[in-house]
Design an enzyme around this catalytic site. Structure first.
Site, PDB file in Angstrom:
ATOM      1  CB  CYS A 421      68.857  35.144   8.485  1.00  0.00           C
ATOM      2  SG  CYS A 421      70.521  34.927   7.568  1.00  0.00           S
ATOM      3  CG  ASP A 471      77.260  11.349   8.719  1.00  0.00           C
ATOM      4  OD1 ASP A 471      76.339  11.308   8.837  1.00  0.00           O
ATOM      5  OD2 ASP A 471      78.767  11.335   9.069  1.00  0.00           O
ATOM      6  N   GLY A 544      81.089  26.978  12.258  1.00  0.00           N
ATOM      7  CA  GLY A 544      79.017  26.743  11.990  1.00  0.00           C
ATOM      8  C   GLY A 544      78.303  27.411  12.158  1.00  0.00           C
TER       9      GLY A 544
END
Length: 759
Positions: A421, A471, A544
């Site tokens: 992280c 993808d 995201g």
């Protein structure tokens, strides 16, 4: 490309692809500056060399002979090439405002956009005259005129407005070419009449009297009607009107008068001269702002006023490149003093030239050959680029001057980076980058970016099933905005290919470490491009992850919705004997971008490939579904053959492809013929065992392209034969002009190989 682990510390943005800036790009390519990133903003990929334009018009040179490939030159220089038009400058925020994309930040800015014709000063000129600048528009009209003369030869009168060297040279070049065309058609060249209009008392007023007399003689011998003291006051569809009130008939009016600065410069706050050109000091910095430079025709040197001539733009390239570097290294820029006299070699259209330098002059065919040698040698410096050795990954130390917090960030960027992280992009950097983005709102998104949480929550409407795909790939171009568009388009392809609608997207990105401001802009540019595509598809970006990495990369996990009835899903395995195969986009992206990295393409080939990759498959998929497609897939990394095999096996059918019917991107056949292939091609070639009697087509120029991996490729569909022609027509009407029938589906035979290729 000059890629190293050195982080970007400062940005030089070049606006315009003029002669000075091509010199800057070449010098930075030969001698990179660690920590300094160049970005070229230009509307055109191919920039003309003005010295050879008359020769091109006269027919002595081809298009590529007289144009510098900016995309290729930028790749050589390790610079980003952004094909867009600058429309303003925010000097307070140090950003270039662009016509169709987010603003581009700069630390140093240079402007080399040439001049703009002042057609608005003459009534009707903007609507009925053809300005020689911008040259790309003139070229379109010139090619149309050329075709008009070839196809319907007849009486025609052509008027050129402007009696300077540029106007006279262009008129004589046009006359030579058009008369030659009529002679080749066995038509009377005297059907064409030419006239020159100038408000001066003589032609070429800035040149010596003997040069004026030489061209007055040539114009007379060529039958050109010369109108001096004849300022043009109006232009209409039938011709032009001069200051004395006389109307002169003309079928074509070409405008080559002295131009001025672009109108948008007036809003920048930069000091301009009476013609709208940017006033600069002896260091080529603007008198208003030392962070902004200007060169070429757009610049007006306060201490050394000179005529607008290409020689000055060319020679300003070296001092401009030097002073841009010095200013970022906190060193004193050096002064540049332009020459007082220069040699002008002015052609007469027929491989004959007149030399003019101050009071001296000469003429002859030998002078044209000399000019041709000079011009070709100049162009070779930019189009025949030397091979560059791969730089050391670490690279030399940057000389960019930094202090305070930026210096700490720079040290951190090249130090050992954390994993886990600890490799995430900082929250404040990320929030600033994403704060201006506005994902589309959807009622079925309960928790998304509008109210961020640990995860997104999305409702599945009754009667719908979820479609999931993912993808991810690293950047293959230096423009993060365009890369973001293509990455999003590529990820959406699987959703559309199955006949689903996109619902939500979750992004995963890696960004090279560096100064926070540079990382922030990269994330913003990339996600702004992606969001444009996602929003157009009504796909909500809901979250995201963004982390640090050696290279820029982006991917998406896409959720889609589809009716939960099985017959509404387009699958790979539904091909039926008797169907025809339809492909909606041309192939060739893999070889083209492999060649681009080796400086072995033309910029316009890459432009076309990028347009294709940015073109969504959404409307095509809807059309195929309406036309009864029984199977569909999108072309990606496995190439045309790999994806076709994926369709034939579950369908238990064979297929035949016709190589000559394949839609192919311009340049792809040339690059595969040169042996330039994608790094994935060897793995794809292993599928040649699926081809029956492959030896019969091994020498076909398109054979290697069936293995070429595609990025954001088109849709390959199996459509009932009776619907095929209507399907192709509709797809072309929807904006897929390269759509083609490329083969047919056949019953499964006894052979092990399911695919046959025909020439």
């Amino acid at each position: 490309m000059q890629n190293t682990q050195q982080p970007v510390l400062r940005d030089i943005v070049l606006v315009g692809g003029g002669h000075s800036h091509v010199g800057v790009l070449r010098r930075f390519g030969m001698k990179p500056a660690p920590g300094i990133r160049l970005t070229l903003i230009c509307r055109d990929t191919h920039t003309p060399y003005s010295g050879m334009l008359p020769g091109y018009v006269a027919g002595h040179y081809a298009y590529d002979d007289v144009h510098i490939d900016l995309r290729r030159l930028a790749e050589f220089a390790g610079a980003r090439f952004l094909r867009t038009e600058a429309t303003g400058i925010d000097r307070a925020g140090q950003q270039v405002i662009c016509s169709d994309r987010p603003a581009i930040p700069y630390d140093r800015l240079s402007i080399n956009i040439g001049s703009t014709p002042k057609l608005s000063n003459t009534g009707g000129a903007a609507d009925h005259a053809v300005a020689v600048k911008p040259i790309h528009r003139f070229n379109d009209r010139w090619l149309a005129l050329l075709e008009r003369v070839r196809s319907t030869p007849g009486p025609m009168r052509i008027a050129v407005v402007g009696g300077g060297a540029g106007g006279v040279e262009l008129l004589l070049a046009m006359q030579h070419r058009l008369r030659s065309e009529l002679k080749a058609l066995k038509q009377n060249p005297d059907l064409l009449a030419f006239a020159l209009f100038t408000r001066g008392r003589t032609v070429l007023p800035t040149h010596a009297p003997h040069v004026q007399r030489r061209f007055a003689r040539v114009l007379g011998e060529r039958g050109v009607a010369v109108h001096c003291n004849a300022e043009v006051t109006g232009v209409d569809a039938t011709g032009l009107t001069t200051v004395d009130g006389q109307h002169h008939h003309a079928d074509e009016v070409v405008w080559v008068t002295r131009a001025g600065g672009a109108p948008w410069l007036r809003d920048t706050g930069l000091a301009l001269d009476d013609s709208g050109f940017i006033q600069v000091t002896d260091t080529l910095q603007t008198v208003t702002d030392p962070n902004v430079f200007a060169a070429g025709d757009i610049a007006s040197m306060v201490n050394h006023p000179r005529e607008k001539a290409g020689v000055f733009a060319v020679r300003q390239g070296r001092p401009l490149a030097r002073n841009l570097r010095l200013s970022l290294e906190d060193r004193e820029p050096q002064q540049y003093r332009p020459q007082r006299h220069w040699l002008a070699l002015i052609s007469t259209g027929d491989q004959y030239a007149v030399a003019s330098r101050g009071p001296f002059g000469a003429e002859g065919a030998a002078l044209w050959r000399w000019k041709d040698w000079i011009d070709r040698r100049f162009m070779a410096r930019f189009n025949e680029l030397p091979a560059m050795e791969e730089p050391a990954r670490r690279g030399p130390r940057s000389r960019v001057a930094l202090e305070g917090e930026e210096a700490k960030q720079a040290i951190s960027a090249v130090a050992m980076r954390c994993g886990g992280c600890g490799a995430k992009v900082g929250a404040s950097t990320l929030s600033r980058a994403l704060g201006a983005l506005q994902p589309v709102d959807r009622e079925d998104v309960l928790i998304g970016l509008h109210a961020p949480d640990d995860a997104a929550v999305v409702r599945v409407p009754p009667g719908k099933a979820m479609v999931h795909t993912v993808d991810f790939f690293r950047a293959f171009i230096d423009d993060p905005y365009i890369f973001g568009q293509i990455a999003a388009n590529h990820a959406l392809g699987d959703i559309f290919a199955m006949g689903a609608e996109a619902q939500t997207a979750t992004a995963v990105a890696t960004v090279p470490q560096g100064l926070e401001s540079k990382v922030e802009d990269t994330v913003y540019q990339m996600m702004a491009g992606a969001l444009e595509i996602l929003n157009d598809a009504d796909c909500a970006l809901v979250g995201g992850h963004t982390g640090e990495g050696q290279e820029l990369a982006l991917g998406f996990a896409i959720n889609g919705l589809i009716d939960d009835q099985a017959d509404h899903i387009m699958r790979k395995g539904g091909m039926q004997p008797g169907n025809v195969l339809i492909l909606t986009k041309p192939i060739g992206t893999g070889t083209l971008f492999a060649a681009h990295a080796r400086l072995a393409t033309r910029g316009r080939w890459i432009d076309e490939a990028l347009r294709s990759m940015r073109h969504s498959n959404r409307l095509a998929a809807q059309c195929l579904h309406r036309q009864g497609a029984t199977a569909c897939t999108d072309l990606t990394g496995f190439g045309l053959l790999g994806h076709l095999v994926e369709m034939t096996r579950p369908s238990e059918v064979d297929a035949t492809l016709t190589l000559s019917a394949l839609p192919v991107l311009e340049g792809a056949e040339e690059t595969v013929a040169a042996g330039i292939l994608s790094s994935l091609q060897p793995a794809n070639v292993r599928l040649r065992r699926a081809i029956r009697h492959a030896e019969t087509v091994l020498d076909h120029p398109r054979y290697p392209l069936v293995f070429d991996p595609q990025t954001a490729g088109g849709l390959l569909a199996s459509v009932p034969a009776e619907q095929a022609d209507a399907c192709v027509r509709e797809l072309k009407d929807l904006g897929y002009p390269h759509t083609a029938i490329i083969g047919q589906v056949e019953p499964q035979g006894d052979a092990l190989e399911p695919v046959q290729l025909k020439p």
